[in-house]
Scaffold this motif. Sequence first.
Motif, short mmCIF file in Angstrom:
data_model
loop_
_atom_site.label_atom_id
_atom_site.label_comp_id
_atom_site.label_asym_id
_atom_site.label_seq_id
_atom_site.Cartn_x
_atom_site.Cartn_y
_atom_site.Cartn_z
N SER A 117 -71.65 -21.14 64.48
CA SER A 117 -70.48 -20.31 64.14
C SER A 117 -70.77 -19.35 62.99
CB SER A 117 -69.29 -21.20 63.78
OG SER A 117 -69.64 -22.03 62.68
N ASN A 118 -71.79 -19.60 62.19
CA ASN A 118 -72.12 -18.72 61.07
C ASN A 118 -73.07 -17.60 61.47
OD1 ASN A 118 -70.59 -20.31 59.37
ND2 ASN A 118 -72.33 -21.59 58.78
N GLY A 119 -73.44 -17.52 62.74
CA GLY A 119 -74.29 -16.43 63.22
C GLY A 119 -75.76 -16.80 63.26
N GLY A 120 -76.11 -17.99 62.88
CA GLY A 120 -77.51 -18.43 62.91
C GLY A 120 -77.92 -18.84 64.31
N THR A 121 -79.19 -18.70 64.59
CA THR A 121 -79.69 -19.11 65.91
C THR A 121 -80.82 -20.13 65.71
OG1 THR A 121 -81.31 -17.34 66.00
CG2 THR A 121 -79.18 -16.91 67.01
#
Length: 194
Positions: A117-121
């Motif tokens: 959800s924080n944009g990390g992959t």
Amino acid sequence: MEKWNEELKKLLSKKYVANLLVILAVAVMALIVSGDFFAKDSSTNRLERNPMGDTLVMQQVETKSEEELVENRLKKILEEMRGAGEVEVMVTFEMGAEIVPAINTVESKDTTEEKDSNGGTRTVNSENITTSTVITNDNAGNRPLVLKEIKPQVKGVIVVAEGADDPQVKARLYEAVKTVLQIPGHQVQVYPRN
């Protein structure tokens, strides 16, 4: 008719039926035990008539080892040489024969990309390798499929011959063993017989 009814009631009394059931149960158990006994007896007789049996273990026990086969063939040929006389041969090997079975390999790779959800992959890689021996079915049952059999390497040979007192016979025996087994001279010893 009344007499028959009374006799029938006596016969079907609980005590008589219980005794009859016990006798019947004992008879059935006796048949089962004797049947197992005779069945084991007949299978033993069948194996005696057919010495190869149905098992791989029995076949391996009856076959000669590689050492015995080489020793017997070498002894036979060396005894045919002029002047050798009676010969005894001992051959030692580094290890037993090695069998290389066929292997079935199944390999699967999976790559998964996850996003939080924080944009990390995050990338997750997984690899699964499964191997199994290839089995064939023949008259003797299921056996592994053999790709090749590596024969054992000769470690040393001793030859004891009646004619080894003669240097020429000793030299011929020595050269014959080196040639047939394709081994260097330091692995062969030839001695005269008592």
